[in-house]
Motif scaffolding. Structure first.
Motif, PDB file in Angstrom:
ATOM      1  N   SER A 143       0.813  -1.080  -0.197  1.00 33.16           N
ATOM      2  CA  SER A 143      -0.124   0.043   0.033  1.00 33.16           C
ATOM      3  C   SER A 143       0.753   1.205  -0.001  1.00 33.16           C
ATOM      4  O   SER A 143       1.871   1.312   0.837  1.00 33.16           O
ATOM      5  CB  SER A 143      -0.877  -0.086   1.166  1.00 33.16           C
ATOM      6  OG  SER A 143      -1.724  -1.093   1.294  1.00 33.16           O
ATOM      7  N   ARG A 175       0.540   5.730  -0.151  1.00 38.09           N
ATOM      8  CA  ARG A 175      -0.489   6.809  -0.159  1.00 38.09           C
ATOM      9  C   ARG A 175       0.587   8.150  -0.864  1.00 38.09           C
ATOM     10  O   ARG A 175       1.662   8.136  -0.934  1.00 38.09           O
ATOM     11  CB  ARG A 175      -0.353   7.338   1.219  1.00 38.09           C
ATOM     12  CG  ARG A 175      -1.641   6.749   2.089  1.00 38.09           C
ATOM     13  CD  ARG A 175      -3.050   7.229   1.628  1.00 38.09           C
ATOM     14  NE  ARG A 175      -3.216   8.495   1.625  1.00 38.09           N
ATOM     15  CZ  ARG A 175      -4.148   8.948   2.580  1.00 38.09           C
ATOM     16  NH1 ARG A 175      -4.139   8.293   3.875  1.00 38.09           N
ATOM     17  NH2 ARG A 175      -4.145  10.233   2.597  1.00 38.09           N
ATOM     18  N   LEU A 218      -4.613   6.136  -2.575  1.00 38.43           N
ATOM     19  CA  LEU A 218      -4.059   5.218  -2.012  1.00 38.43           C
ATOM     20  C   LEU A 218      -4.144   4.164  -2.992  1.00 38.43           C
ATOM     21  O   LEU A 218      -5.019   3.700  -3.651  1.00 38.43           O
ATOM     22  CB  LEU A 218      -4.971   4.517  -0.711  1.00 38.43           C
ATOM     23  CG  LEU A 218      -4.702   3.089  -0.277  1.00 38.43           C
ATOM     24  CD1 LEU A 218      -3.459   3.349   0.538  1.00 38.43           C
ATOM     25  CD2 LEU A 218      -5.733   2.436   0.561  1.00 38.43           C
ATOM     26  N   ALA A 233      -6.754  -5.957   4.650  1.00 39.87           N
ATOM     27  CA  ALA A 233      -6.239  -4.978   5.532  1.00 39.87           C
ATOM     28  C   ALA A 233      -5.963  -3.558   4.685  1.00 39.87           C
ATOM     29  O   ALA A 233      -6.228  -2.781   5.027  1.00 39.87           O
ATOM     30  CB  ALA A 233      -4.928  -5.425   6.225  1.00 39.87           C
ATOM     31  N   ALA A 234      -5.515  -4.145   3.563  1.00 39.76           N
ATOM     32  CA  ALA A 234      -5.139  -2.545   2.490  1.00 39.76           C
ATOM     33  C   ALA A 234      -6.586  -2.063   2.310  1.00 39.76           C
ATOM     34  O   ALA A 234      -6.614  -0.832   2.259  1.00 39.76           O
ATOM     35  CB  ALA A 234      -4.445  -3.229   1.416  1.00 39.76           C
ATOM     36  N   GLU A 272      -9.112  -1.835   4.135  1.00 34.46           N
ATOM     37  CA  GLU A 272      -9.457  -1.398   5.302  1.00 34.46           C
ATOM     38  C   GLU A 272      -8.881  -0.080   5.409  1.00 34.46           C
ATOM     39  O   GLU A 272      -9.533   1.085   5.765  1.00 34.46           O
ATOM     40  CB  GLU A 272      -9.321  -2.077   6.570  1.00 34.46           C
ATOM     41  CG  GLU A 272      -9.556  -1.575   7.862  1.00 34.46           C
ATOM     42  CD  GLU A 272     -11.152  -1.704   8.089  1.00 34.46           C
ATOM     43  OE1 GLU A 272     -11.535  -0.582   8.877  1.00 34.46           O
ATOM     44  OE2 GLU A 272     -11.688  -2.401   7.250  1.00 34.46           O
ATOM     45  N   GLN A 273      -7.523   0.148   5.092  1.00 35.51           N
ATOM     46  CA  GLN A 273      -7.037   1.422   5.195  1.00 35.51           C
ATOM     47  C   GLN A 273      -7.515   2.514   4.242  1.00 35.51           C
ATOM     48  O   GLN A 273      -7.677   3.768   4.435  1.00 35.51           O
ATOM     49  CB  GLN A 273      -5.683   1.347   4.478  1.00 35.51           C
ATOM     50  CG  GLN A 273      -4.565   0.463   5.319  1.00 35.51           C
ATOM     51  CD  GLN A 273      -3.087   0.421   4.713  1.00 35.51           C
ATOM     52  OE1 GLN A 273      -2.629   1.310   4.163  1.00 35.51           O
ATOM     53  NE2 GLN A 273      -2.489  -0.639   4.933  1.00 35.51           N
ATOM     54  N   ASP A 332     -10.230   5.240   5.378  1.00 34.93           N
ATOM     55  CA  ASP A 332      -9.686   6.441   6.117  1.00 34.93           C
ATOM     56  C   ASP A 332     -10.337   7.496   5.322  1.00 34.93           C
ATOM     57  O   ASP A 332     -10.323   7.554   4.055  1.00 34.93           O
ATOM     58  CB  ASP A 332      -8.087   6.633   5.978  1.00 34.93           C
ATOM     59  CG  ASP A 332      -7.549   7.862   6.714  1.00 34.93           C
ATOM     60  OD1 ASP A 332      -8.198   8.758   6.787  1.00 34.93           O
ATOM     61  OD2 ASP A 332      -6.481   7.678   7.051  1.00 34.93           O
ATOM     62  N   SER A 338      -7.789  -3.198  16.395  1.00 34.41           N
ATOM     63  CA  SER A 338      -8.554  -3.103  15.278  1.00 34.41           C
ATOM     64  C   SER A 338      -9.393  -4.423  15.132  1.00 34.41           C
ATOM     65  O   SER A 338     -10.499  -4.573  14.927  1.00 34.41           O
ATOM     66  CB  SER A 338      -7.604  -3.021  14.029  1.00 34.41           C
ATOM     67  OG  SER A 338      -6.600  -3.948  13.891  1.00 34.41           O
TER      68      SER A 338
END
Length: 454
Positions: free
Chosen positions: A6, A8, A13, A36-37, A39-40, A43, A319
Motif C-alpha cells: 500500500s 499513499r 491510496l 487490511a489494505a 480497510e486502509q 480512512d 482493530s
C-alpha cells in the motif's frame, strides 16, 4: 516481501497485489493482506483508491496450489476471501480504480469488474477462466458481467472462456480507456488525482445509487435520489460548487460529508412488504438466530472486559477487537430487525455489513477519552434504562404489526420507522457499552438514520 503493498500519494491510496511470480494469484495470506489494505481505504483522508498488480499481471484469481490438499472448503474460502474483498470494494465510500496491467483472469477478473473505473494497458487481457477447469464464475463475476454486458453477451463470454484483448474490452465497454504499458502508471495517477479532487461524498452516493438501481423499482429509486440530494445540499462541497459556478472559477472540493449525529447509524433498505407465512411463523423461524445471538453475547462479555482494559491503557481499541465487536452488534441488529418485523428476509449468521436490509453502519475505531472509558458502566445507566423502555415499546409495536402484516402483507411505514428508531437507539447504547465509540447514544434522528425504501 509483502504479499500486498500500500502506498499513499496525497489523497490517493494505491494497493498493489505483489505476487508477480504467480501473476498475483491470491492465497490465504494475500487475501488477509488485501483485506487490511482495503480497510486502509476507509480512512476519510483517502479520496480515491487504485488497485493494480506487480510485474506483468493484474491478478489471475485463486492460487490453485492451495487446493492440492483438497477443495472441500471452497465455499468457505470464497465467503471469507474473494467475496469479502468484492464487498469491501463496493462499500468503499470513494471511487476505486482498477489499473489492469496484464492478465485479469478468474476471480481476478471479478475483482477488476468490481471496481468503479477500469484503465487497461494495451498488454492487458481479460479471461473468464472458470469454464476451463469445470467451474462456474465466482466472486461476483456473473453479477458484474451481466450488469456491464447484458445477459446474452456475458453468458457467451463466460461459457466459452474467450480471452479478450484490451482493445476488445474497450470496444465492449468493460474498460474506460486503454493506454500503452509505458504510459499506464502516469495515466492512472492522473485519473486517480482527478477523482480525488472531486466531491467525494457525491461520488460515493452516485456509486451507491447505481448499485441500488439493480434491484430497486423506479419509485424506490426516485425516493433514494430525493433523500440523497437532500443530504448532499447540506455539505460544504455543495456550497463550494455553487460558489465556484457563480464566481466562474474552479471548485476546491474537500470531500467532507455532513457530520453524523452519531458514529453508529441504522441503514434501512426495507420495502415494507411482508410474506404472511413467515410473519405467522416469525418467532419459530427466529429461534436459531436468537440462540446464536445469546451465545455470542455471553462470549462478547469477557471480550468486552479485555477490550475495556486495553482501551483504558492505550486510549483506543485494537482493530481486531473493534471489528469483532462491530460484527456482533451488527448481527444482533439483523436478528432484532427480523424478529420484530422491521424487515422480512431471513438474515445470515455472520454479521457482515451490506448483507441485510436493516443494517448498522459503524465508524472506524477512534481514540476514546480514558475518563469516559473508566466510568463507562455508571455513565451508561441512564441510556440503559431508556433503552429498556424503548425495547418494550418495540416489542408492543411488533405485536400490533404482526396482526397488521398478517392482514395486509405490509408493515405501515410510520410504525416501521418508529420501531427502527427504537432499534437504532438500542444499537447505539450497546455500541457505547462495547467501546465501539465513546459518543453517548442520542435521541436525535438526523443522520443517525438512512432510509432508502419507496
Amino acid at each position: 516481501m509483502a504479499e500486498v503493498e500500500s502506498r499513499r500519494d496525497g489523497a490517493v491510496l494505491t494497493i498493489t497485489l505483489n505476487r508477480p511470480d504467480v501473476l498475483n494469484a491470491l492465497n490465504g495470506a494475500a487475501q488477509t493482506a488485501l483485506a487490511a489494505a482495503l480497510e486502509q481505504g476507509r480512512d476519510p483522508t483517502v479520496r480515491a483508491v487504485v488497485l493494480t498488480g506487480a510485474g506483468r499481471g493484474f491478478c489471475v484469481g485463486q492460487d490453485l496450489q492451495e487446493f492440492q490438499s483438497g477443495a472441500s472448503d471452497v465455499a468457505e474460502r470464497l465467503r471469507d476471501g474473494f467475496n469479502q474483498q468484492v464487498l469491501a470494494i463496493r462499500r468503499l465510500e470513494k471511487p476505486v480504480l482498477a489499473v489492469v496491467n496484464g492478465p485479469a483472469a478468474g476471480a481476478g477478473l471479478s475483482l477488476a469488474l468490481a471496481c468503479d473505473v477500469l484503465i487497461a494497458s494495451d498488454e492487458a487481457s481479460f479471461v473468464p477462466a472458470f469454464i476451463g477447469i469445470g467451474l462456474v464464475p465466482d466472486a461476483g463475476g456473473t453479477w458484474f458481467a451481466r450488469r456491464l454486458l447484458g445477459a446474452s453477451r456475458a453468458f457467451e463470454w463466460f461459457t466459452t472462456g474467450r480471452r479478450l484483448t484490451a482493445a476488445e474490452a474497450l470496444q465492449w465497454g468493460l474498460v474506460s480507456e486503454v493506454v500503452t504499458a509505458a504510459e499506464l502508471g502516469r495515466r492512472a495517477a492522473e485519473v486517480a488525482e482527478l477523482f480525488a479532487a472531486m466531491p467525494t461524498r457525491a461520488v460515493w452516493e452516485t456509486k451507491r445509487l447505481f448499485d441500488a438501481a439493480e434491484t430497486a423499482t423506479l419509485a424506490e429509486q426516485l425516493e433514494s435520489e430525493a433523500w440523497t440530494q437532500a443530504e448532499l445540499v447540506r455539505t460544504s462541497d455543495f456550497s463550494e460548487g455553487v460558489a465556484a459556478f457563480l464566481e466562474k472559477r474552479d471548485a476546491a472540493f474537500t470531500g467532507q460529508a455532513v457530520e453524523a449525529v452519531h458514529p453508529v447509524r441504522l441503514v434501512v433498505h426495507d420495502d415494507l412488504r411482508r410474506w404472511r407465512l413467515t410473519v405467522f411463523l416469525r418467532f419459530l423461524l427466529a429461534l436459531p438466530h436468537l440462540f446464536l445471538a445469546t451465545a455470542w453475547l455471553y462470549l462478547a462479555l469477557p471480550v468486552a472486559v479485555v477490550n475495556w482494559v486495553i482501551v483504558l491503557a492505550r486510549g483506543t481499541a485494537p482493530s481486531g477487537l473493534h471489528a469483532w465487536n462491530a460484527r456482533f452488534l451488527r448481527y444482533w441488529t439483523h436478528v432484532q430487525a427480523y424478529a420484530w418485523l422491521i424487515s422480512d428476509p431471513f438474515p445470515g449468521f455472520r454479521g457482515w455489513y451490506g448483507t441485510y436490509p436493516v443494517d448498522l453502519e459503524i465508524a472506524p475505531r477512534r481514540a476514546q477519552a480514558r475518563w469516559k472509558t473508566l466510568l463507562r458502566l455508571p455513565l451508561a445507566i441512564p441510556a440503559y434504562v431508556l433503552s429498556a423502555v424503548l425495547a418494550t415499546v418495540l416489542q408492543v409495536l411488533a405485536v400490533i404489526v404482526w396482526f397488521i402484516a398478517l392482514a395486509i402483507g405490509r408493515t405501515p411505514k410510520g410504525m416501521r420507522d418508529l420501531m427502527a428508531y427504537c432499534l437504532r437507539y438500542n444499537a447505539q447504547m450497546y455500541a457505547y457499552l462495547l467501546l465501539l465509540t465513546d459518543r453517548y447514544p442520542t435521541l436525535a434522528s438526523g443522520s443517525g438514520f438512512q432510509f432508502e425504501e419507496g
